[in-house]
Motif scaffolding. Structure first.
Motif, mmCIF file in Angstrom:
data_model
loop_
_atom_site.group_PDB
_atom_site.id
_atom_site.type_symbol
_atom_site.label_atom_id
_atom_site.label_comp_id
_atom_site.label_asym_id
_atom_site.label_seq_id
_atom_site.Cartn_x
_atom_site.Cartn_y
_atom_site.Cartn_z
ATOM 1 N N ASN A 87 41.441 45.297 37.814
ATOM 2 C CA ASN A 87 40.668 44.234 37.187
ATOM 3 C C ASN A 87 39.956 44.791 35.953
ATOM 4 N N GLU A 135 36.549 42.452 32.595
ATOM 5 C CA GLU A 135 35.225 42.781 32.046
ATOM 6 C C GLU A 135 34.605 41.699 31.151
ATOM 7 N N GLY A 136 34.108 40.655 31.805
ATOM 8 C CA GLY A 136 33.495 39.584 31.025
ATOM 9 C C GLY A 136 32.012 39.423 31.301
ATOM 10 N N ASN A 185 41.161 46.400 42.450
ATOM 11 C CA ASN A 185 39.963 47.202 42.171
ATOM 12 C C ASN A 185 39.640 47.148 40.692
ATOM 13 N N ASN A 186 38.404 47.468 40.401
ATOM 14 C CA ASN A 186 37.915 47.510 39.029
ATOM 15 C C ASN A 186 38.452 48.764 38.297
ATOM 16 N N GLU A 246 38.515 37.850 41.411
ATOM 17 C CA GLU A 246 39.826 38.422 41.748
ATOM 18 C C GLU A 246 40.931 37.401 42.005
ATOM 19 N N GLY A 249 33.202 50.083 45.054
ATOM 20 C CA GLY A 249 33.817 49.360 43.943
ATOM 21 C C GLY A 249 32.845 49.151 42.800
ATOM 22 N N ARG A 250 33.318 49.450 41.590
ATOM 23 C CA ARG A 250 32.462 49.364 40.402
ATOM 24 C C ARG A 250 32.536 48.003 39.722
ATOM 25 N N GLY A 251 33.244 47.025 40.336
ATOM 26 C CA GLY A 251 33.422 45.723 39.688
ATOM 27 C C GLY A 251 32.254 44.769 39.884
ATOM 28 N N LYS A 263 38.475 49.214 51.725
ATOM 29 C CA LYS A 263 39.355 48.180 51.161
ATOM 30 C C LYS A 263 40.810 48.643 51.210
ATOM 31 N N GLY A 299 37.860 37.137 35.779
ATOM 32 C CA GLY A 299 37.444 38.395 36.398
ATOM 33 C C GLY A 299 37.271 38.243 37.901
ATOM 34 N N THR A 313 36.580 51.918 39.055
ATOM 35 C CA THR A 313 36.874 52.389 40.415
ATOM 36 C C THR A 313 38.121 53.272 40.386
HETATM 37 C C1 FMN Z 1 32.695 35.128 38.320
HETATM 38 C C2 FMN Z 1 33.124 36.518 38.654
HETATM 39 C C3 FMN Z 1 33.532 37.382 37.653
HETATM 40 C C4 FMN Z 1 33.949 38.672 37.954
HETATM 41 N N1 FMN Z 1 34.327 39.491 36.929
HETATM 42 C C5 FMN Z 1 34.772 40.738 37.219
HETATM 43 C C6 FMN Z 1 35.223 41.597 36.176
HETATM 44 O O1 FMN Z 1 35.209 41.237 34.996
HETATM 45 N N2 FMN Z 1 35.662 42.828 36.523
HETATM 46 C C7 FMN Z 1 35.699 43.253 37.832
HETATM 47 O O2 FMN Z 1 36.148 44.355 38.112
HETATM 48 N N3 FMN Z 1 35.260 42.468 38.829
HETATM 49 C C8 FMN Z 1 34.821 41.231 38.550
HETATM 50 N N4 FMN Z 1 34.418 40.422 39.576
HETATM 51 C C9 FMN Z 1 34.524 40.941 40.962
HETATM 52 C C10 FMN Z 1 35.977 40.815 41.474
HETATM 53 O O3 FMN Z 1 36.133 39.531 42.046
HETATM 54 C C11 FMN Z 1 36.331 41.871 42.519
HETATM 55 O O4 FMN Z 1 35.346 41.858 43.507
HETATM 56 C C12 FMN Z 1 36.438 43.278 41.946
HETATM 57 O O5 FMN Z 1 37.374 43.334 40.905
HETATM 58 C C13 FMN Z 1 36.873 44.232 43.046
HETATM 59 O O6 FMN Z 1 36.942 45.555 42.552
HETATM 60 P P1 FMN Z 1 36.038 46.728 43.137
HETATM 61 O O7 FMN Z 1 36.136 46.647 44.630
HETATM 62 O O8 FMN Z 1 36.649 47.965 42.594
HETATM 63 O O9 FMN Z 1 34.652 46.476 42.657
HETATM 64 C C14 FMN Z 1 33.969 39.120 39.304
HETATM 65 C C15 FMN Z 1 33.550 38.255 40.316
HETATM 66 C C16 FMN Z 1 33.122 36.979 39.999
HETATM 67 C C17 FMN Z 1 32.687 36.075 41.101
#
Ligand code: FMN
Ligand code: SF4
Length: 477
Positions: free
Chosen positions: A125, A128-129, A256-257, A222, A97-99, A108, A220, A260
């Protein structure tokens, strides 16, 4: 593109940043990617469906939905792929995951209870903050169909018929662009127009909608995102239950991001093995790094996972002002939540999840913030701490009270009013936040503090008059 950490921005940097804000084009179309998959052949204007198809777009979706008789389970071109085969291919590719957390995507997807009788949801997701990160907005703006195709493939793999892309509220033009791309995909039959419409002559139907947030960093996370998508205040939920069993509207949900999902079409088209070989073991494929701070050419760089950091720095033009004597001091390798690493450690790292974790930090969202020798680490930490204090949703006491406490202490050190006990107290407050909160924002606030003190303690001590005096005394007795 996020500004460098210090509040003083050079006129040249200001110029570059305003160009990014104006067009976004300079951030990604500089031609200095290595073996790009998502950014390949993009020029800033070829985002339409016809352009995407000309680049081989939607071939992966066609491939998995193709009808025919398989001669063997591997004869995927002819016979399509079963959902299990798609998941197995994603696992083989080593896509993570790229998030932020780098969780294995195929694993997952396998958590989704595919046979669940009611509605299930897929969520992208795109919030992107994370300070320093600016890749997802460029993917959606300049290659939106890669996200749509990736989500349709994921929907098929998990038996999900409805998806949402939750897009950061402050990039409204990108949200509108994504809506246009969705219209194109619906008209071409790549996603369903109405509930139940079958795609490409298969039995699979998939509706996809865009939704925009309002710019809160916490959305962001999830589960906060799910709350916001449901129209509620964006505050994280207690976990468990996890979204795979209790997600959007209480139904099984996979999140997912953006990057991803955008990686999936290439992986399926070329196969998991090819994707894996593009990166390194356990770190398949390419990654888009948002390089910002003190480099000549800030921007998004797509390179294979496992590329040496030194190479990435070179692609970004090296440390800005190197000819005038500027040197690399430190790097935050994965967005503002990732612990800072000193230059010497960073120059030995390769840019992948395992190498950066071994060095004591995180690859996170891939936002690489480069700091030169003029950067004050106390001021940098002050800026970071302010951000987390501001973005805390306030639900849990350690985060709500602790983030403000951290910022006030760093501020007082920075303004010359620090006490000799402050560094130990900073570490202790960070310790008492980390791992004791509902969501990982608490950890994200605590980790930079501990890393800054660990690697740059002398800079903090130098700003605390009493601590400096005490140290001098200790050294002479
Ligand atoms: C405070 C906080 C902010 C987050 N912001 C983002 C975000 O902007 N984009 C994102 O993809 N994941 C963000 N995440 C992670 C997500 O909760 C989640 O793990 C992710 O979207 C999963 O996607 P992935 O498995 O493709 O990485 C954040 C997590 C936290 C704790
Ligand atoms: S850790 Fe902070 S942001 Fe996360 S739920 Fe608790 S108070 Fe909210």
């Amino acid at each position: 593109m996020t500004a460098p950490m210090n509040s003083v921005i050079s006129p040249e940097a200001k110029n570059v940043l305003s160009q990014f804000a104006a067009t976004g084009v300079q951030s990604s179309f500089h031609g200095r990617h290595i073996n790009p998959q998502i950014m390949a052949d993009l020029n800033g204007s070829n985002w339409l469906l016809k352009d995407y198809e000309a680049r081989g777009g939607y071939q992966a979706l066609r491939k998995i939905l193709a009808q025919g008789d398989a001669k063997s389970p591997n004869d995927l071109q002819v016979a399509g792929m079963t959902p299990d085969q798609v998941i197995a291919e994603v696992k083989l590719g080593g896509l993570r995951g790229r998030g932020g957390a780098g969780f294995p995507t195929g694993l997952k997807w396998s958590f989704m209870p595919r046979q669940f009788p009611g509605q299930k949801y897929l969520v992208c997701n795109s919030d992107e903050g994370e300070p320093g990160t600016c890749k997802d907005r460029d993917i959606m703006h300049f290659n939106p169909h890669s996200v749509i195709e990736g989500m349709a493939i994921a929907g098929y793999a998990m038996g999900i018929t409805v998806g949402y892309n939750y897009i950061h509220g402050e990039i409204f033009a990108t949200y509108q662009r994504f809506e246009e791309a969705l219209e194109e995909a619906r008209a071409a039959g790549y996603i369903s127009k109405e509930m139940g419409d079958k795609i490409l002559g298969s039995n699979f139907s998939f509706q996809l909608h865009a939704s925009h947030g309002f710019g809160a960093y916490i959305c962001g996370e999830e589960t906060a995102l799910l709350e916001s998508l449901e129209g509620k205040k964006g505050q994280p939920r207690f976990k468990p239950p996890f979204p795979a069993s209790f997600g959007l509207y209480g139904k099984p949900t996979t999140i997912n991001n953006t990057e991803t999902f955008a990686a999936v079409p290439w992986l399926i088209r070329h196969g998991g093995q090819a994707y894996l070989e593009c990166g390194k073991p356990n770190n398949g494929g390419t990654k888009i790094y948002s390089v910002s701070g003190d480099v000549e050419w800030p921007g998004n760089y797509e390179v294979p996972l496992g590329t040496p950091f030194a190479k990435l720095l070179e692609l970004a033009g090296g440390v800005r002002g190197a000819a005038q004597g500027r040197t690399l001091k430190a790097v935050i390798p994965g967005g503002s939540s990732a612990p800072v690493l000193p230059a010497a450690i960073m120059m030995e790292c390769t840019m992948d999840y395992d190498s950066i974790a071994k060095a004591g930090s995180m690859l996170g969202s891939g936002a690489v913030i480069v700091m030169d020798d003029t950067r004050c680490m106390v001021e940098s930490l002050k800026r970071l701490s302010y951000f987390y204090m501001h973005e805390s949703c306030g639900q849990c006491t350690p985060c709500r009270e602790g983030t403000g406490w951290l910022w006030r202490m760093v501020d007082r050190i920075h303004t010359g009013k620090g006490k000799a006990t402050d560094l130990d107290l900073l570490n202790s407050v960070a310790d008492n936040i980390q791992g004791r909160t509902i969501c990982a924002l608490g950890d994200a606030a605590a980790m930079p503090v501990r890393a800054m003190i660990k690697h740059f303690r002398h800079e903090f001590e130098a700003m605390i008059p009493k601590a400096t005096a005490q140290n001098a005394e200790r050294l002479t007795t």
